[in-house]
Write a protein that holds these residues in place. Sequence first.
Motif, PDB file in Angstrom:
ATOM      1  N   GLY A  59       0.849  -1.182   0.000  1.00 39.98           N
ATOM      2  CA  GLY A  59       0.000   0.000   0.000  1.00 39.98           C
ATOM      3  C   GLY A  59       0.882   1.227   0.000  1.00 39.98           C
ATOM      4  N   LEU A  60       1.133   1.779  -1.184  1.00 39.83           N
ATOM      5  CA  LEU A  60       2.136   2.831  -1.323  1.00 39.83           C
ATOM      6  C   LEU A  60       1.585   4.007  -2.108  1.00 39.83           C
ATOM      7  CD1 LEU A  60       4.937   0.364  -2.333  1.00 39.83           C
ATOM      8  CD2 LEU A  60       4.596   1.341  -0.073  1.00 39.83           C
ATOM      9  N   ASP A  61       2.113   5.176  -1.848  1.00 36.50           N
ATOM     10  CA  ASP A  61       1.674   6.392  -2.523  1.00 36.50           C
ATOM     11  C   ASP A  61       2.898   7.138  -3.043  1.00 36.50           C
ATOM     12  OD1 ASP A  61       0.192   8.505  -3.440  1.00 36.50           O
ATOM     13  OD2 ASP A  61      -0.093   9.410  -1.471  1.00 36.50           O
ATOM     14  N   LEU A  85      -2.255  -4.991  -4.183  1.00 37.14           N
ATOM     15  CA  LEU A  85      -1.419  -3.887  -4.651  1.00 37.14           C
ATOM     16  C   LEU A  85      -2.284  -2.652  -4.791  1.00 37.14           C
ATOM     17  CD1 LEU A  85       1.275  -2.848  -5.759  1.00 37.14           C
ATOM     18  CD2 LEU A  85       0.596  -3.714  -7.991  1.00 37.14           C
ATOM     19  N   ARG A  86      -1.915  -1.614  -4.028  1.00 35.95           N
ATOM     20  CA  ARG A  86      -2.628  -0.336  -4.080  1.00 35.95           C
ATOM     21  C   ARG A  86      -1.611   0.786  -4.199  1.00 35.95           C
ATOM     22  NH1 ARG A  86      -5.764  -1.577   1.225  1.00 35.95           N
ATOM     23  NH2 ARG A  86      -3.592  -1.777   1.668  1.00 35.95           N
ATOM     24  N   PRO A  87      -1.285   1.171  -5.440  1.00 32.29           N
ATOM     25  CA  PRO A  87      -0.282   2.228  -5.599  1.00 32.29           C
ATOM     26  C   PRO A  87      -0.832   3.632  -5.361  1.00 32.29           C
ATOM     27  CG  PRO A  87      -0.905   1.340  -7.720  1.00 32.29           C
ATOM     28  CD  PRO A  87      -1.635   0.548  -6.691  1.00 32.29           C
ATOM     29  N   PHE A  88      -2.148   3.821  -5.324  1.00 27.88           N
ATOM     30  CA  PHE A  88      -2.774   5.125  -5.102  1.00 27.88           C
ATOM     31  C   PHE A  88      -2.413   6.153  -6.174  1.00 27.88           C
ATOM     32  CE2 PHE A  88      -2.052   3.606  -0.633  1.00 27.88           C
ATOM     33  CZ  PHE A  88      -3.341   3.177  -0.433  1.00 27.88           C
ATOM     34  N   LYS A 111      -5.984  -8.660  -5.457  1.00 30.45           N
ATOM     35  CA  LYS A 111      -6.695  -7.394  -5.300  1.00 30.45           C
ATOM     36  C   LYS A 111      -5.787  -6.292  -5.819  1.00 30.45           C
ATOM     37  CE  LYS A 111      -9.111  -4.437  -2.051  1.00 30.45           C
ATOM     38  NZ  LYS A 111      -9.512  -4.247  -0.661  1.00 30.45           N
ATOM     39  N   LEU A 112      -6.200  -5.660  -6.897  1.00 28.36           N
ATOM     40  CA  LEU A 112      -5.400  -4.620  -7.526  1.00 28.36           C
ATOM     41  C   LEU A 112      -6.205  -3.328  -7.537  1.00 28.36           C
ATOM     42  CD1 LEU A 112      -4.176  -6.708 -10.594  1.00 28.36           C
ATOM     43  CD2 LEU A 112      -2.953  -6.310  -8.448  1.00 28.36           C
ATOM     44  N   GLY A 113      -5.655  -2.289  -6.956  1.00 27.21           N
ATOM     45  CA  GLY A 113      -6.285  -0.977  -6.982  1.00 27.21           C
ATOM     46  C   GLY A 113      -5.464  -0.039  -7.850  1.00 27.21           C
ATOM     47  N   PHE A 114      -6.116   0.684  -8.717  1.00 28.56           N
ATOM     48  CA  PHE A 114      -5.438   1.642  -9.620  1.00 28.56           C
ATOM     49  C   PHE A 114      -4.432   0.941 -10.519  1.00 28.56           C
ATOM     50  CE2 PHE A 114      -6.791   4.273  -6.050  1.00 28.56           C
ATOM     51  CZ  PHE A 114      -7.518   5.231  -6.711  1.00 28.56           C
ATOM     52  N   CYS A 115      -4.728  -0.286 -10.942  1.00 28.53           N
ATOM     53  CA  CYS A 115      -3.836  -1.036 -11.811  1.00 28.53           C
ATOM     54  C   CYS A 115      -4.543  -1.333 -13.126  1.00 28.53           C
ATOM     55  CB  CYS A 115      -3.431  -2.363 -11.163  1.00 28.53           C
ATOM     56  SG  CYS A 115      -2.401  -2.167  -9.699  1.00 28.53           S
TER      57      CYS A 115
END
Length: 121
Positions: A59-61, A85-88, A111-115
């Motif tokens: 969980g990274l920004d 993976l949540r790169p924001f 679970k992929l966010g913003f991918c």
Amino acid sequence: MPLRDAARATCLSRAFLESWRCHPNLTLRQPNGAVGDLTDKIDRILRNHSGCLKVLELGLDGISCRYLDSWLRTAVTPGIEELTLRPFRWKYNIPCSLFSNGVRKSIRYLKLGFCTFPPHS
């Protein structure tokens, strides 16, 4: 255990160092507003991990795609069961090659966010 405390304990105990390298579940999240040397710390953790990962959560920004590509190629190996993976903030083009035959057979939760998956040419 917070990363700082784990690092201190590793310096004091050889047994803890070995257990840290084989811990099958890693959750690496960015503290609010901190980027600084976070990339170096995560890089060292994943490079020193012995490859027995079952669960990885990132969980990274504001982390460069270059780092994410490298970390995922190191950590996502056959035997991994869960990947979050949540790169924001920005979309990350997750490399399709990451999901090799062995990874496809072992992964149960993704679970992929913003991918996005880039189209093949």
